[in-house]
Scaffold this motif. Structure first.
Motif, PDB file in Angstrom:
ATOM      1  N   LYS A 286     -31.286  -2.887  12.541  1.00 50.12           N
ATOM      2  CA  LYS A 286     -30.185  -3.149  11.631  1.00 50.12           C
ATOM      3  C   LYS A 286     -29.937  -1.919  10.762  1.00 50.12           C
ATOM      4  CE  LYS A 286     -28.761  -6.292   8.012  1.00 50.12           C
ATOM      5  NZ  LYS A 286     -29.012  -7.528   7.309  1.00 50.12           N
ATOM      6  N   SER A 287     -28.667  -1.599  10.613  1.00 53.10           N
ATOM      7  CA  SER A 287     -28.299  -0.500   9.731  1.00 53.10           C
ATOM      8  C   SER A 287     -27.268  -1.020   8.725  1.00 53.10           C
ATOM      9  CB  SER A 287     -27.713   0.672  10.532  1.00 53.10           C
ATOM     10  OG  SER A 287     -26.462   0.313  11.077  1.00 53.10           O
ATOM     11  N   PHE A 288     -26.760  -0.116   7.918  1.00 54.77           N
ATOM     12  CA  PHE A 288     -25.784  -0.511   6.906  1.00 54.77           C
ATOM     13  C   PHE A 288     -24.518  -1.070   7.545  1.00 54.77           C
ATOM     14  CE2 PHE A 288     -22.356   0.432   3.873  1.00 54.77           C
ATOM     15  CZ  PHE A 288     -22.832  -0.282   2.782  1.00 54.77           C
ATOM     16  N   PHE A 289     -24.130  -0.517   8.709  1.00 58.34           N
ATOM     17  CA  PHE A 289     -22.866  -0.892   9.343  1.00 58.34           C
ATOM     18  C   PHE A 289     -23.013  -1.865  10.505  1.00 58.34           C
ATOM     19  CE2 PHE A 289     -21.972   3.270   7.454  1.00 58.34           C
ATOM     20  CZ  PHE A 289     -20.912   2.909   6.637  1.00 58.34           C
ATOM     21  N   SER A 290     -24.217  -2.150  10.969  1.00 60.99           N
ATOM     22  CA  SER A 290     -24.366  -3.043  12.128  1.00 60.99           C
ATOM     23  C   SER A 290     -25.635  -3.871  12.009  1.00 60.99           C
ATOM     24  CB  SER A 290     -24.405  -2.226  13.421  1.00 60.99           C
ATOM     25  OG  SER A 290     -25.567  -1.437  13.473  1.00 60.99           O
ATOM     26  N   GLU A 291     -25.628  -4.988  12.719  1.00 61.39           N
ATOM     27  CA  GLU A 291     -26.807  -5.839  12.725  1.00 61.39           C
ATOM     28  C   GLU A 291     -27.730  -5.449  13.871  1.00 61.39           C
ATOM     29  OE1 GLU A 291     -25.420  -9.870  12.933  1.00 61.39           O
ATOM     30  OE2 GLU A 291     -23.913  -9.382  14.419  1.00 61.39           O
TER      31      GLU A 291
END
Length: 128
Positions: free
Chosen positions: A101-106
């Protein structure tokens, strides 16, 4: 020939469900899903809530459920969207890729089984 004003609406009421049925049947076939699983699944261990997945190139948002059995995994699509089921046997299923998981995607997990490629998103990733 003059048709009453209600006819186009009545035609739509009949045609829309028929078109929807055939469209979802086509998507179910493209995903390689069936209406009922005929394999030996074993006992149901647990099941997920509704989540998102990409099954053989078809993206589904919040309408896929994973049922974990002793012999494999069943991916189930909501009845409104075709109600298909895909069986992934445990002895022939491998996790081939993960993305955290990142800031823009799960979180994403790619699962490969026979000729099926499934990309699971978010909470569904914890079930494989």
């Amino acid at each position: 020939m003059n048709l009453p004003e209600e006819y186009p609406f009545l035609i739509f009421l009949v045609a829309a469900p028929v078109i929807w049925f055939f469209a979802t049947a086509q998507l179910r076939n493209k995903m390689g899903m069936v209406r009922e699983i005929s394999k030996d699944t074993g006992a149901l261990i647990k099941q997920s809530g509704w989540g998102s997945a990409n099954i053989n190139g078809v993206s589904l948002q919040n309408c896929v459920k994973i049922l974990v059995y002793t012999n494999g995994y069943e991916l189930k699509v909501m009845g409104l969207f075709g109600g298909g089921k895909l069986w992934l046997p445990k002895n022939n299923t491998a996790v081939v890729g993960t993305a955290e998981k990142s800031f823009f995607s799960e979180k994403k997990v790619t699962v490969q089984s026979d000729q099926n490629c499934v990309l699971l998103y978010g909470k569904l990733t914890t079930y494989v």
